[in-house]
Each structure stands twice: as structure tokens, then as C-alpha cells.
Design a protein around this motif. Structure first.
Motif, PDB file in Angstrom:
ATOM      1  N   SER A  27       0.827  -1.205   0.000  1.00 36.88           N
ATOM      2  CA  SER A  27       0.000   0.000   0.000  1.00 36.88           C
ATOM      3  C   SER A  27       0.861   1.254   0.000  1.00 36.88           C
ATOM      4  O   SER A  27       2.016   1.241   0.448  1.00 36.88           O
ATOM      5  CB  SER A  27      -0.924   0.016   1.221  1.00 36.88           C
ATOM      6  OG  SER A  27      -0.186   0.264   2.405  1.00 36.88           O
ATOM      7  N   GLU A  30       1.965   2.143   3.524  1.00 35.33           N
ATOM      8  CA  GLU A  30       3.138   1.389   3.987  1.00 35.33           C
ATOM      9  C   GLU A  30       4.417   2.045   3.494  1.00 35.33           C
ATOM     10  O   GLU A  30       5.403   2.169   4.244  1.00 35.33           O
ATOM     11  CB  GLU A  30       3.076  -0.053   3.490  1.00 35.33           C
ATOM     12  CG  GLU A  30       2.114  -0.959   4.213  1.00 35.33           C
ATOM     13  CD  GLU A  30       2.138  -2.357   3.627  1.00 35.33           C
ATOM     14  OE1 GLU A  30       2.653  -3.270   4.295  1.00 35.33           O
ATOM     15  OE2 GLU A  30       1.645  -2.528   2.497  1.00 35.33           O
ATOM     16  N   TYR A  57       0.584  -0.343 -10.713  1.00 35.87           N
ATOM     17  CA  TYR A  57      -0.001   0.476  -9.651  1.00 35.87           C
ATOM     18  C   TYR A  57      -1.471   0.733  -9.907  1.00 35.87           C
ATOM     19  O   TYR A  57      -1.853   1.207 -10.985  1.00 35.87           O
ATOM     20  CB  TYR A  57       0.746   1.810  -9.547  1.00 35.87           C
ATOM     21  CG  TYR A  57       0.115   2.822  -8.620  1.00 35.87           C
ATOM     22  CD1 TYR A  57      -0.192   2.485  -7.301  1.00 35.87           C
ATOM     23  CD2 TYR A  57      -0.163   4.113  -9.064  1.00 35.87           C
ATOM     24  CE1 TYR A  57      -0.771   3.414  -6.444  1.00 35.87           C
ATOM     25  CE2 TYR A  57      -0.727   5.056  -8.214  1.00 35.87           C
ATOM     26  CZ  TYR A  57      -1.037   4.698  -6.911  1.00 35.87           C
ATOM     27  OH  TYR A  57      -1.611   5.614  -6.072  1.00 35.87           O
ATOM     28  N   TYR A  60      -5.511   3.221  -4.591  1.00 36.90           N
ATOM     29  CA  TYR A  60      -6.334   2.720  -3.485  1.00 36.90           C
ATOM     30  C   TYR A  60      -6.288   1.203  -3.317  1.00 36.90           C
ATOM     31  O   TYR A  60      -6.948   0.654  -2.441  1.00 36.90           O
ATOM     32  CB  TYR A  60      -7.797   3.179  -3.631  1.00 36.90           C
ATOM     33  CG  TYR A  60      -7.935   4.667  -3.846  1.00 36.90           C
ATOM     34  CD1 TYR A  60      -7.624   5.568  -2.829  1.00 36.90           C
ATOM     35  CD2 TYR A  60      -8.349   5.163  -5.074  1.00 36.90           C
ATOM     36  CE1 TYR A  60      -7.729   6.950  -3.041  1.00 36.90           C
ATOM     37  CE2 TYR A  60      -8.468   6.534  -5.302  1.00 36.90           C
ATOM     38  CZ  TYR A  60      -8.152   7.418  -4.269  1.00 36.90           C
ATOM     39  OH  TYR A  60      -8.253   8.762  -4.475  1.00 36.90           O
ATOM     40  N   GLN A  61      -5.515   0.527  -4.163  1.00 38.49           N
ATOM     41  CA  GLN A  61      -5.377  -0.926  -4.022  1.00 38.49           C
ATOM     42  C   GLN A  61      -3.958  -1.329  -3.646  1.00 38.49           C
ATOM     43  O   GLN A  61      -3.756  -2.116  -2.735  1.00 38.49           O
ATOM     44  CB  GLN A  61      -5.812  -1.626  -5.305  1.00 38.49           C
ATOM     45  CG  GLN A  61      -7.303  -1.505  -5.588  1.00 38.49           C
ATOM     46  CD  GLN A  61      -7.724  -2.347  -6.779  1.00 38.49           C
ATOM     47  OE1 GLN A  61      -7.104  -3.369  -7.083  1.00 38.49           O
ATOM     48  NE2 GLN A  61      -8.773  -1.920  -7.474  1.00 38.49           N
ATOM     49  N   GLY A  62      -2.977  -0.798  -4.352  1.00 38.94           N
ATOM     50  CA  GLY A  62      -1.608  -1.124  -4.010  1.00 38.94           C
ATOM     51  C   GLY A  62      -0.701  -1.190  -5.213  1.00 38.94           C
ATOM     52  O   GLY A  62      -1.093  -0.871  -6.337  1.00 38.94           O
TER      53      GLY A  62
END
Length: 219
Positions: A27, A30, A57, A60-62
Motif C-alpha cells: 500500500s 506502507e 499500480y 487505493y489498491q496497491g
């Protein structure tokens, strides 16, 4: 591909380390925490790396590394970990000192210098903290199955193989406790406050946070 900036290489390295041994997405939060930057800065960088086809990418998901991005990350890690080992083996740096130095040098050493360091060190597989050093072909070497102290069975005896922290204070404390790579210990008991261990000279309780960063060969 155009040369990458030090910051771009750091992002790729961090994504690799956060997702190591898993297939999960990393994320943006992170990354912001790990790199101590604002989330907006992370988002801007991820968009740039995605345009370079170094990451996949989805906002909002990662994020995940592409094969090209993974190769860059492994190259930077190879430089970093070879430098750390070279500093401890030949320049008498302590394992608590080398991370900071390697962070500065990993982006600037030449491939020739990398090759000569590797040859001088005997083409090592692990750095002073037990972290695997990517090979010249940018593959991670085989490592024994490890478990951190929190997941080690009571009465298991083995040697410390890896410490997953670069914090200077933490590593200095391990020095004082004589809990270095290669030291043998026995897990006496798993307790609410941590892990009670026995070394050749002492017995004490390792708090949970510390125990999670100390790894030994699994049974």
C-alpha cells in the motif's frame, strides 16, 4: 531505459522488501511510513514509476513490481549488502554502523567495483545481518528455512541466522546481549511477555518486539 534517480531506486527497493516472500500488494501508506514521506509524495512517485513500466499500480489498491522493477530492486540490494559486508570484513565497521553507509553508497558504485568487492569477499551469499545477497545474475540465493523466535518451539536449539532490523540501538543491544549471527541458543519457553532463551553464558526473556526480528533455523 533512462537512468533512475536515487529516490526512484529507493522506492523500488522498499517495495521489494515490503513484499518479500509474499504476493500481496504494497500500500501507499506502507511506503509512506517506511520512507518517512507524505502520502501525496508516494502517490506522485508511484505514477512516475508506473509510466516507466517498473511497477503495476492501482490507486487505493496497491503496488507490485514488474519484472523490470524487480531487477532494479535486486541490483540495488546487491550493492547495499555487498557494501555492508565489505565494511565489516575489511574496514572494521560494526554491523550496527554499516546500513547508513551503504544507503549512501549503493547508488553510486560501478559494476566493476561491485564485481571486485564480490570477488574479494569470496562471492558471499549473506550480509552481516544474515540478509541474502542477490547473485550477479540478480537471483536470491537459497537460504535455510527460518523462523523468528516467536514461532520457534520450546526446547528447540539452533543458531541465529538473520536479524531483520537495521536500527542502531537495537543492534547495539544485541551486541551487549551477545546475540549475534551464528550464536547458538535454546528456546526455553514462549511466554506472554516474550521468549525466554538460554545462551552459553546466560538466560533471559526477549520481549515480543525484539523476538520478532531474530530468526533461527526452523526445526
Amino acid at each position: 531505459m533512462q537512468p533512475l534517480s536515487e529516490s526512484q531506486e529507493d522506492y523500488l527497493k522498499s517495495i521489494f522488501q515490503l513484499s518479500e516472500n509474499s504476493t500481496r500488494l504494497v500500500s501507499a501508506m506502507e511506503l509512506a511510513d517506511r520512507m518517512d514521506v507524505k502520502p501525496a509524495s508516494v502517490t506522485s512517485m508511484l505514477k512516475k514509476l508506473a509510466k516507466l513500466s517498473l511497477i503495476d499500480y492501482t490507486p487505493y489498491q496497491g503496488v507490485a513490481l514488474t519484472p523490470s522493477g524487480k531487477l532494479v530492486a535486486l541490483e540495488v540490494l546487491r550493492h547495499h549488502r555487498l557494501i555492508e559486508l565489505f565494511l565489516t570484513e575489511f574496514l572494521d565497521f560494526g554491523w550496527e554502523e554499516v546500513h547508513e553507509q551503504a544507503e549512501k553508497l549503493e547508488h553510486v558504485i560501478s559494476e566493476e567495483l561491485e564485481a571486485r568487492m564480490a570477488e574479494k569477499l569470496g562471492h558471499p551469499t549473506h550480509d552481516p545481518h544474515g540478509d541474502p545477497i542477490p547473485t550477479v545474475d540478480l537471483e536470491l540465493p537459497e537460504s535455510p528455512l527460518l523462523a523468528n523466535l516467536l514461532r520457534t518451539a520450546e526446547n528447540h536449539t539452533g543458531v541465529i541466522k538473520r536479524v531483520t532490523s537495521q536500527d542502531r540501538d537495537f543492534l547495539n543491544l544485541l551486541n551487549r546481549l551477545e546475540l549475534n549471527i551464528g550464536v547458538e541458543l535454546r528456546v526455553i519457553s514462549q511466554e506472554r511477555g516474550g521468549v525466554r532463551i538460554q545462551t552459553a553464558t546466560d538466560q533471559f526473556l526477549i520481549p515480543v518486539d525484539m523476538a520478532s526480528k531474530i530468526w533461527m533455523e526452523a526445526e
